[in-house]
Design a protein around this motif. Structure first.
Motif, PDB file in Angstrom:
ATOM      1  N   ILE A 141     -25.669 -15.033 -20.318  1.00 11.55           N
ATOM      2  CA  ILE A 141     -25.128 -14.032 -21.482  1.00 11.55           C
ATOM      3  C   ILE A 141     -25.652 -12.393 -21.090  1.00 11.55           C
ATOM      4  O   ILE A 141     -26.843 -11.930 -20.917  1.00 11.55           O
ATOM      5  CB  ILE A 141     -25.324 -14.515 -22.391  1.00 11.55           C
ATOM      6  N   VAL A 200     -23.495  -8.317 -21.695  1.00 14.92           N
ATOM      7  CA  VAL A 200     -23.027  -7.679 -22.708  1.00 14.92           C
ATOM      8  C   VAL A 200     -22.952  -6.427 -21.744  1.00 14.92           C
ATOM      9  O   VAL A 200     -23.182  -5.704 -21.221  1.00 14.92           O
ATOM     10  CB  VAL A 200     -23.450  -7.323 -23.741  1.00 14.92           C
ATOM     11  N   ILE A 203     -18.418  -9.912 -23.777  1.00 13.59           N
ATOM     12  CA  ILE A 203     -19.798 -10.455 -23.799  1.00 13.59           C
ATOM     13  C   ILE A 203     -19.484 -11.786 -21.815  1.00 13.59           C
ATOM     14  O   ILE A 203     -18.377 -12.689 -22.345  1.00 13.59           O
ATOM     15  CB  ILE A 203     -20.023 -11.085 -24.509  1.00 13.59           C
ATOM     16  N   THR A 231     -21.726 -15.950 -32.212  1.00 20.66           N
ATOM     17  CA  THR A 231     -22.080 -14.544 -31.747  1.00 20.66           C
ATOM     18  C   THR A 231     -21.889 -13.531 -33.290  1.00 20.66           C
ATOM     19  O   THR A 231     -21.513 -13.443 -34.059  1.00 20.66           O
ATOM     20  CB  THR A 231     -20.989 -13.923 -31.164  1.00 20.66           C
ATOM     21  N   ILE A 268     -26.868 -14.105 -30.294  1.00 17.68           N
ATOM     22  CA  ILE A 268     -26.137 -15.191 -29.267  1.00 17.68           C
ATOM     23  C   ILE A 268     -27.177 -16.545 -29.601  1.00 17.68           C
ATOM     24  O   ILE A 268     -28.285 -16.661 -29.049  1.00 17.68           O
ATOM     25  CB  ILE A 268     -25.648 -15.185 -27.409  1.00 17.68           C
ATOM     26  N   MET A 302     -29.416 -12.496 -24.475  1.00 18.90           N
ATOM     27  CA  MET A 302     -28.890 -11.422 -23.432  1.00 18.90           C
ATOM     28  C   MET A 302     -28.997 -10.111 -22.959  1.00 18.90           C
ATOM     29  O   MET A 302     -30.039  -9.348 -23.246  1.00 18.90           O
ATOM     30  CB  MET A 302     -27.777 -11.396 -24.517  1.00 18.90           C
TER      31      MET A 302
END
Length: 580
Positions: free
Chosen positions: A427, A429, A461, A481, A521, A542
């Motif tokens: 993940i 962002v 994201i 989230t 997350i 993340m």
């Protein structure tokens, strides 16, 4: 010579190779003149196998003769009996056929209406219907029986109830017949059991579940003037398969069609006849009770069982020794006294020799009655009950500990599984000032169509499912989230997991030089532990993506995106939260 042939046959596997559709209905064996003969049949024809070792040759050769059976509507071969000079075939319609050395089937025209047939010392005896009367007759066995006139010796009218016999369904019931020549040593047993005093011959026969005894003295007068006596011995609610008389063992065995054996004997204490019942508990596909030692053999399709009946004079009871051999597929069997082996034929048409000479491991001795209860036996039973109760409590305690340990191990396995989840998700962002282009295949939540003012930025994201990892084992997953004071929950459908990638767009209000919010997350699913449902929440690391818009850079030229300290770029161990 005969023993050599039997040994060679036992050590070689023989089969019916050219007829895979042959389904045996019976098997009969005979021995003589340096050869072994086996006869088997189905509803259409009879097969005669002869095993013989030629002179000057050590190998046993098998010859086979196929004899078609006389076919008529509703008629089939009921039994086959091997005599000294002839082989007799009893048909279901009462006709009698025989064949001798030339292996040709001939009808015995002067003998018809036969219900059953039994062997005697000089020939055979039958129960037959003639002129609406029921007769028990004895015949001589001579060569060329079909060409001769009747070889009748004795004839006895046993029509005890003409109206009931021929105007009801009793005429279609099962019949059985056993003929016995009484010696001096056997007179006491036969007299005590059947009331026979001075008779020299006895016939025990059954019609349906009624068992009768017929006895006479053949030395008193010519055969056509012999006086005889018929008595009803006992009655059963089911038909009788056959009867076996064993005077030297003090036993009379009556085998019923439901798999039960009724054992009659003379009590050594009371000097009167007594009886015991034994239930085999299985259906017999085929059986043989002709062995000289009095043993009974049967097959139920899964195993072959031997029942050895003995009378214990000290206990004044009958005992049954049971030996079994696991032999799936055995359809028919026959006992050979000369080789002390059971010859059988399986459903795939292969001959087998089963040896019961050595005691089987599964052999057990069963008494027909249990011992009487005494004070000592009652105390013994109480001690066993107390021991069993204590053992039962220990088992419950052990089971409870096992369940507790299982629950702990399950939680540990869930924690290990969470490490795989962290590797499975990648993940990142990134932040955009312009509204992202909408793609239904990738975006999880649509962006509002209304224009947002300049104080808003878009957090994109990116969620990527690693293909190299194992597939998720649970159906329902949620992606949580957390940012600022808000939380966004997305339910991940199965198509998202199959596509392996998707995006989430979050509009965020942002003032000038204000740092971007931090994101947390978590992946959540529900699992079953014992009888409860628990929520498994796994935090996912993340990464921060690249800056795509210059407007997100402040006046000093530094990145205004805030990277939380508790989400470093390098991998570190995370904790797993279980919410029950």
């Amino acid at each position: 010579m005969e023993s050599d042939v039997s040994q060679m046959v036992s050590n070689t596997q023989w089969s019916i190779e050219d007829d895979s559709l042959f389904q045996p209905c019976g098997l009969v064996g005979a021995q003589g003149a340096g050869r072994s003969v086996f006869i088997t049949w189905n509803y259409g024809y009879l097969l005669n196998f002869c095993f013989k070792k030629p002179k000057g040759n050590e190998k046993v050769k098998m010859s086979r003769v196929r004899i078609p059976l006389p076919l008529s509507e509703g008629c089939f071969l009921r039994n086959v009996h091997t005599l000294k000079f002839n082989t007799m075939l009893v048909m279901s319609n009462g006709d009698i056929y025989c064949y001798g050395a030339f292996q040709t089937l001939h009808a015995v025209r002067w003998l018809y209406g036969v219900r059953c047939l039994a062997l005697t010392d000089l020939g055979f005896s039958v129960i037959r219907e003639k002129d609406h009367q029921l007769f028990l007759q004895t015949y001589l066995d001579l060569p060329g029986l079909e060409k001769l006139e009747s070889t009748l010796q004795n004839s006895f009218d046993i029509t005890y109830d003409k109206k009931n016999m021929f105007e009801s369904g009793l005429r279609y019931e099962e019949y059985s017949l056993t003929s016995v020549q009484i010696s001096e040593n056997e007179k006491r047993f036969m007299n005590s059991l059947f009331g026979i005093k001075s008779a020299t011959q006895c016939h025990i026969f059954s019609i349906a579940g009624h068992v009768f005894s017929l006895f006479f003295n053949s030395d008193e007068a010519p055969s056509n003037e012999v006086s005889y006596h018929v008595e009803l011995f006992c009655v059963y609610s089911v038909s009788v398969r056959f009867i076996r008389i064993l005077p030297h063992r003090n036993l009379c065995l009556i085998f019923l069609i439901n798999g039960t054996v009724d054992m009659w004997y003379i009590s050594t204490l009371l000097d009167v006849k007594q009886r015991q019942m034994y239930h085999t508990g299985s259906k017999w596909l085929d059986y043989d009770g002709t062995s000289k030692n009095g043993s009974f053999y049967y097959t139920n399709g899964e195993k072959v069982v031997r029942l050895k009946f003995e009378f214990n004079s000290q206990l004044d009871k009958c005992t049954i020794k049971t030996s079994s051999k696991i032999a799936p597929g055995i359809q028919v069997c026959t006992w050979l006294d000369h080789s002390k082996q059971l010859v059988s034929l399986s459903h795939n048409n292969i001959f087998y020799h089963i040896d019961f000479s050595s005691e089987a491991e599964c052999e057990t001795v069963k008494l027909s009655h249990i011992n009487d209860f005494t004070l000592d036996s009652i105390q013994y039973v109480r001690r066993n009950i107390w021991t069993f109760d204590r053992l039962n409590r220990q088992l419950e305690f052990i089971q409870e500990n096992i369940n507790t340990e299982y629950e702990k191990q399950h939680i540990i396995s869930v924690c290990k599984y969470s490490e795989r989840l962290q590797k499975m998700y990648n993940i990142s962002v990134e932040f955009k000032f312009q509204k992202p282009i909408w793609d239904e295949k990738l975006w999880m939540n649509p962006v509002p169509d209304k224009d947002l003012h300049n104080n808003y930025v878009y957090a994109v994201i990116h969620v990527l499912v690693n293909k190299s990892q194992s597939r998720l084992q649970y159906k329902y997953w949620q992606l949580w989230t957390f940012y600022e004071n808000e939380a966004l929950i997305n339910i991940l459908p199965s198509k998202v997991l199959l596509d392996n990638r998707y995006k989430i767009v979050i509009p965020i209000r942002k003032s000038k030089n204000e740092p971007t919010p931090s994101f947390h997350i978590q992946v959540l699913t529900f699992i079953d532990i014992k009888n409860e449902t628990a929520a498994l929440a796994v935090p996912i690391l993340m990464k921060i993506g690249q800056i795509m818009d210059k407007s997100l850079i402040n006046e000093n030229g530094t990145n205004s995106i805030y990277t939380p300290e508790h989400y470093p770029q390098n991998k570190q161990k995370e904790t797993v939260t279980l919410l029950t």
